[in-house]
Motif scaffolding. Structure first.
Motif, short mmCIF file in Angstrom:
data_model
loop_
_atom_site.label_atom_id
_atom_site.label_comp_id
_atom_site.label_asym_id
_atom_site.label_seq_id
_atom_site.Cartn_x
_atom_site.Cartn_y
_atom_site.Cartn_z
N ALA A 129 2.36 9.84 1.98
CA ALA A 129 1.18 9.30 2.63
C ALA A 129 1.58 8.55 3.89
O ALA A 129 2.62 7.89 3.94
N ARG B 147 2.85 4.51 -0.62
CA ARG B 147 2.91 5.45 -1.73
C ARG B 147 3.50 6.76 -1.22
O ARG B 147 3.53 7.02 -0.01
N GLU C 230 -1.14 12.87 2.88
CA GLU C 230 -2.41 12.18 2.98
C GLU C 230 -2.34 11.07 4.02
O GLU C 230 -1.26 10.61 4.38
N ARG C 231 -3.49 10.63 4.45
CA ARG C 231 -3.60 9.49 5.37
C ARG C 231 -4.33 8.39 4.64
O ARG C 231 -5.37 8.62 4.02
N GLN C 232 -3.81 7.16 4.71
CA GLN C 232 -4.34 6.07 3.91
C GLN C 232 -4.62 4.85 4.77
O GLN C 232 -3.73 4.30 5.40
N ARG C 233 -5.87 4.43 4.83
CA ARG C 233 -6.21 3.18 5.49
C ARG C 233 -5.77 2.01 4.61
O ARG C 233 -5.97 2.04 3.40
N VAL C 234 -5.23 0.98 5.22
CA VAL C 234 -4.74 -0.18 4.47
C VAL C 234 -5.64 -1.37 4.77
O VAL C 234 -5.63 -1.91 5.88
N ALA D 37 0.81 -1.22 0.00
CA ALA D 37 0.00 0.00 0.00
C ALA D 37 0.84 1.27 0.00
O ALA D 37 0.30 2.36 -0.22
N TYR E 119 5.32 4.77 6.92
CA TYR E 119 5.60 5.87 6.01
C TYR E 119 6.96 5.62 5.37
O TYR E 119 7.80 4.89 5.91
N CYS F 273 1.06 1.92 11.94
CA CYS F 273 1.21 2.90 10.87
C CYS F 273 2.58 2.78 10.21
O CYS F 273 3.49 2.15 10.75
N ASP G 268 -12.37 8.87 6.71
CA ASP G 268 -11.28 9.33 5.84
C ASP G 268 -10.87 10.77 6.12
O ASP G 268 -9.90 11.27 5.54
N MET H 228 0.42 5.52 6.05
CA MET H 228 -0.44 4.34 6.00
C MET H 228 -0.83 3.92 7.41
O MET H 228 -0.02 4.00 8.33
#
Length: 388
Positions: free
Chosen positions: A127, A124, A217-221, A122, A177, A175, A165, A129
């Motif tokens: 972001a 990127r 950004e913040r990204q849920r995995v 995931a 990064y 988490c 989100d 994660m």
């Protein structure tokens, strides 16, 4: 896709838990995750933690499990030391910082299968994660009645919270990064209150700076999950419940425990068939949840010129925060956080009035009398919950 992963885990007197954690990450049993380093940072343990870590190094893949010491106690120093060690490894191997994923781990957390690979896939640029967190099914687990109490109180503010989100709070133990982003965001930094107490929530504070400085950004995995110990609940049920699990600064915790020690102060009783909280504990939980999941994310969005609609009930509270600026977010996210949380203890403020009205609504539905002479009993029963 990043090519290498470094899992950083601070350890302080975790001889009874760390082995389970490491095995759940794929070390000490089957072949470990490919291209993955485990960086274990002892933060001054006085038990057998150091020896247990050494056993894993001897049994593990050569050159992939690392044991270092960070003598300065706290949350920021060991995590930061582990990331810097990962950066040194990357330089020695000729790896680009943009191809290294840092995963933050916790020494008494069990990670679900494929956690590392799912987080890696995931990753990127720019972001943060984040996986999901639940509670472990073990001897330390709290009864289902405690979870039901949490849900009944939280239901009263659910319509005021932002969508998942849009949240700004980050769970430190699930988490990750890229190393290059950590460096660009300014890394984990210690912050202090005016009285010298250290402000916690170090990864949330880094993410707030990253939002302001780099539009991160913040990204849920999906599928990346972990189960955490219930130790903090059993250590102080009233404190954990009242803060919704958020780590408050030392000076506030000391004041809270003093208030909890007097008649009418915050109190929670955890029982096998029934768990109850009094009005003060409910009031604090509602206040913390409003600040963390309704007010803070809307303020952050406004500061970044991305305003979110606010329910009528919150508008007067948000108006009190008009003086906050993007500079506060970029340079002093911890002071911003504590300033908002201090509104919970400001009698007569708009937040105080809102919290008390919501507390009254909850109290009508929840029995609040506490039998302080009865010893709480423990039983099995847990429920997956959203990470907060």
């Amino acid at each position: 896709m990043v090519t290498h992963v470094a899992v950083v885990i601070p350890c302080l007197n975790e001889q009874d838990h760390i082995a389970t954690t490491l095995r759940s990450l794929g070390f000490g049993g089957p072949p470990p995750p490919p291209e993955t380093d485990l960086i274990l940072v002892d933060n001054g343990s006085t038990d057998l933690t150091w020896a247990v870590l050494g056993d894993f190094i001897e049994a593990g893949p050569p050159g992939r499990i690392h044991r270092i010491v960070e003598p300065i106690r706290g949350f920021v120093p060991p995590r930061h030391a582990g990331v810097r060690y990962a950066a040194d490894l990357a330089r020695q191997r000729g790896q680009s910082a943009s191809n290294v994923l840092i995963l933050q781990g916790d020494a008494d957390t069990v990670y679900l299968p494929d956690y590392v690979s799912r987080m890696r896939a995931a990753a990127r640029p720019n972001a943060l994660m984040e996986g999901a967190i639940g509670r472990r099914r073990d001897s330390e687990e709290v009864p289902q009645s405690y979870r039901e109490l949490e849900l009944r109180v939280d239901a009263v503010i659910r319509d005021l919270e932002v969508d998942d989100d849009q949240e700004t709070l980050v769970d430190d133990k699930v988490c990750g990064y890229r190393l290059s982003d950590y460096e660009a965001w300014g890394g984990l930094v210690s912050e202090y209150c005016a009285d010298g107490s250290e402000i916690h929530a170090e990864t949330t504070r880094m993410f707030l700076r990253a939002r302001a400085r780099a539009n991160a950004e913040r990204q849920r995995v999906d599928g990346a999950g972990a189960l955490t110990s219930s130790r903090r609940i059993w250590e102080d049920p009233a404190l954990y419940f009242s803060t919704a699990g958020f780590p408050r600064e030392r000076s506030w915790v000391e004041g809270f425990r003093s208030r909890a020690g007097i008649h009418g102060g915050p109190a929670v009783e955890v029982g096998a068939s029934r768990s109850v909280a009094n009005n003060e504990a409910i009031r604090y939980r509602i206040g913390h949840s409003l600040v963390l999941f309704a007010i803070l994310p809307r303020l952050v969005a406004r500061m970044l010129d991305k305003p979110r609609p606010a329910p009528h009930a919150l508008r007067e509270v948000l108006a009190e925060c008009e003086a906050l600026t993007p500079e506060d977010l970029r340079e002093r996210p911890g002071r911003l956080l504590t300033g908002l949380l201090e509104m919970i203890d400001a009698p007569g403020s708009p937040l105080d009035g809102l919290v008390r009205s919501l507390t009254d609504a909850v109290s009508l539905a929840i029995p609040v009398s506490l039998d302080t002479d009865r010893e709480p009993r423990r039983s099995k029963g847990s429920r997956w919950r959203r990470s907060k």
